[in-house]
Design a protein around this motif. Sequence first.
Motif, mmCIF file in Angstrom:
data_model
loop_
_atom_site.group_PDB
_atom_site.id
_atom_site.type_symbol
_atom_site.label_atom_id
_atom_site.label_comp_id
_atom_site.label_asym_id
_atom_site.label_seq_id
_atom_site.Cartn_x
_atom_site.Cartn_y
_atom_site.Cartn_z
ATOM 1 N N ASN A 133 0.815 -1.223 0.000
ATOM 2 C CA ASN A 133 0.000 0.000 0.000
ATOM 3 C C ASN A 133 0.843 1.264 0.000
ATOM 4 O O ASN A 133 0.305 2.373 0.006
ATOM 5 C CB ASN A 133 -0.928 0.017 1.219
ATOM 6 C CG ASN A 133 -0.160 0.029 2.532
ATOM 7 O OD1 ASN A 133 0.991 -0.381 2.596
ATOM 8 N ND2 ASN A 133 -0.812 0.496 3.588
ATOM 9 N N GLU A 189 2.731 2.433 -2.380
ATOM 10 C CA GLU A 189 2.632 3.095 -3.688
ATOM 11 C C GLU A 189 3.928 3.852 -4.003
ATOM 12 O O GLU A 189 3.977 5.083 -4.046
ATOM 13 C CB GLU A 189 1.425 4.034 -3.736
ATOM 14 C CG GLU A 189 0.099 3.302 -3.523
ATOM 15 C CD GLU A 189 -1.104 4.234 -3.494
ATOM 16 O OE1 GLU A 189 -0.911 5.437 -3.212
ATOM 17 O OE2 GLU A 189 -2.213 3.758 -3.766
ATOM 18 N N TYR A 190 4.968 3.086 -4.259
ATOM 19 C CA TYR A 190 6.300 3.647 -4.467
ATOM 20 C C TYR A 190 6.378 4.577 -5.681
ATOM 21 O O TYR A 190 7.117 5.565 -5.661
ATOM 22 C CB TYR A 190 7.323 2.521 -4.584
ATOM 23 C CG TYR A 190 7.584 1.809 -3.285
ATOM 24 C CD1 TYR A 190 8.385 2.378 -2.297
ATOM 25 C CD2 TYR A 190 7.015 0.558 -3.026
ATOM 26 C CE1 TYR A 190 8.616 1.733 -1.095
ATOM 27 C CE2 TYR A 190 7.246 -0.105 -1.830
ATOM 28 C CZ TYR A 190 8.046 0.499 -0.867
ATOM 29 O OH TYR A 190 8.269 -0.146 0.329
ATOM 30 N N LYS A 191 5.642 4.262 -6.732
ATOM 31 C CA LYS A 191 5.668 5.130 -7.910
ATOM 32 C C LYS A 191 5.143 6.520 -7.567
ATOM 33 O O LYS A 191 5.715 7.529 -7.983
ATOM 34 C CB LYS A 191 4.852 4.509 -9.043
ATOM 35 C CG LYS A 191 5.508 3.291 -9.678
ATOM 36 C CD LYS A 191 4.702 2.787 -10.869
ATOM 37 C CE LYS A 191 5.392 1.581 -11.508
ATOM 38 N NZ LYS A 191 4.639 1.063 -12.669
ATOM 39 N N ASP A 192 4.045 6.563 -6.824
ATOM 40 C CA ASP A 192 3.480 7.855 -6.424
ATOM 41 C C ASP A 192 4.440 8.589 -5.491
ATOM 42 O O ASP A 192 4.593 9.813 -5.576
ATOM 43 C CB ASP A 192 2.136 7.650 -5.724
ATOM 44 C CG ASP A 192 1.055 7.164 -6.666
ATOM 45 O OD1 ASP A 192 1.235 7.293 -7.900
ATOM 46 O OD2 ASP A 192 0.040 6.636 -6.182
ATOM 47 N N ARG A 193 5.098 7.851 -4.603
ATOM 48 C CA ARG A 193 6.030 8.484 -3.665
ATOM 49 C C ARG A 193 7.258 9.021 -4.401
ATOM 50 O O ARG A 193 7.766 10.095 -4.077
ATOM 51 C CB ARG A 193 6.438 7.488 -2.578
ATOM 52 C CG ARG A 193 7.100 8.115 -1.366
ATOM 53 C CD ARG A 193 7.099 7.160 -0.194
ATOM 54 N NE ARG A 193 5.757 6.950 0.332
ATOM 55 C CZ ARG A 193 5.172 7.705 1.245
ATOM 56 N NH1 ARG A 193 5.804 8.775 1.730
ATOM 57 N NH2 ARG A 193 3.953 7.434 1.671
#
Length: 246
Positions: free
Chosen positions: A16, A18-22
């Motif tokens: 959860n 969300e590494y791409k968003d981070r």
Amino acid sequence: MSYNAFAEFYDGLTGNVEYKDRAEYIEKLIKSFGREAGTTLDLACGTGSLTLELYRRGFDIFGVDASIDMLSEAQQKCSEDEQILFICQKMQRLNLASEIDTCICTLDSINHLTNPKDVKETFKRVAKYLSEGGLFIFDVNTIYKHREVLCDNCFVFDTDEVFCSWQNELDKETDIVNITLDFFIPDENGLYFRETEEFSERAYSDEDLTQWLSEAGLKILAIYDDMSFDEPKPESERKIFVAVNN
């Protein structure tokens, strides 16, 4: 601690995040201060998920972590064309061969330092290698989260690979949460074996963190609510700190 079992199942239990968003947020955050990332250190990089996402966005980045097991998982994620340097070092003993322009330290890694002396030393080490005008971006779990969310609660995670029981015990005087993870791992015969890991996290006040950054020669530019450019709320569970090397 080495995080032997935790390293193996870390990614499955943190899906959860969300590494791409981070990674996109960190890139925007750096640009919002009119800077380029330059040579970037992902401090306490864990299994390297965020390191790799930033690398794929064009960052000149390398990772440091104290756990050889975490770094082994990180290295295995990289393809032959993705040559990322991973170094095994403790944050408070950071020792680099050259200067960096940006340092990031995410997902409550600072909270894993339960002795204030180690936090102070980590800040000093980062400042030592950070170029003039370079940014130090890190997040922390808040005192609110430790007292009201983690506290003495128990959480359960059930995936195809593992069943995990997460038990917390809060020391109210220090805001240290002692965490016990019990992993129940199935074998090829359908039987389960158990592995247990224990660690602690400590929440620190904004005032303490600000003072320790200042003592290290770092000036706070902003404190944001997690994954935003908004001011933190009283019930914020994670805060983003942005500091600059004067």
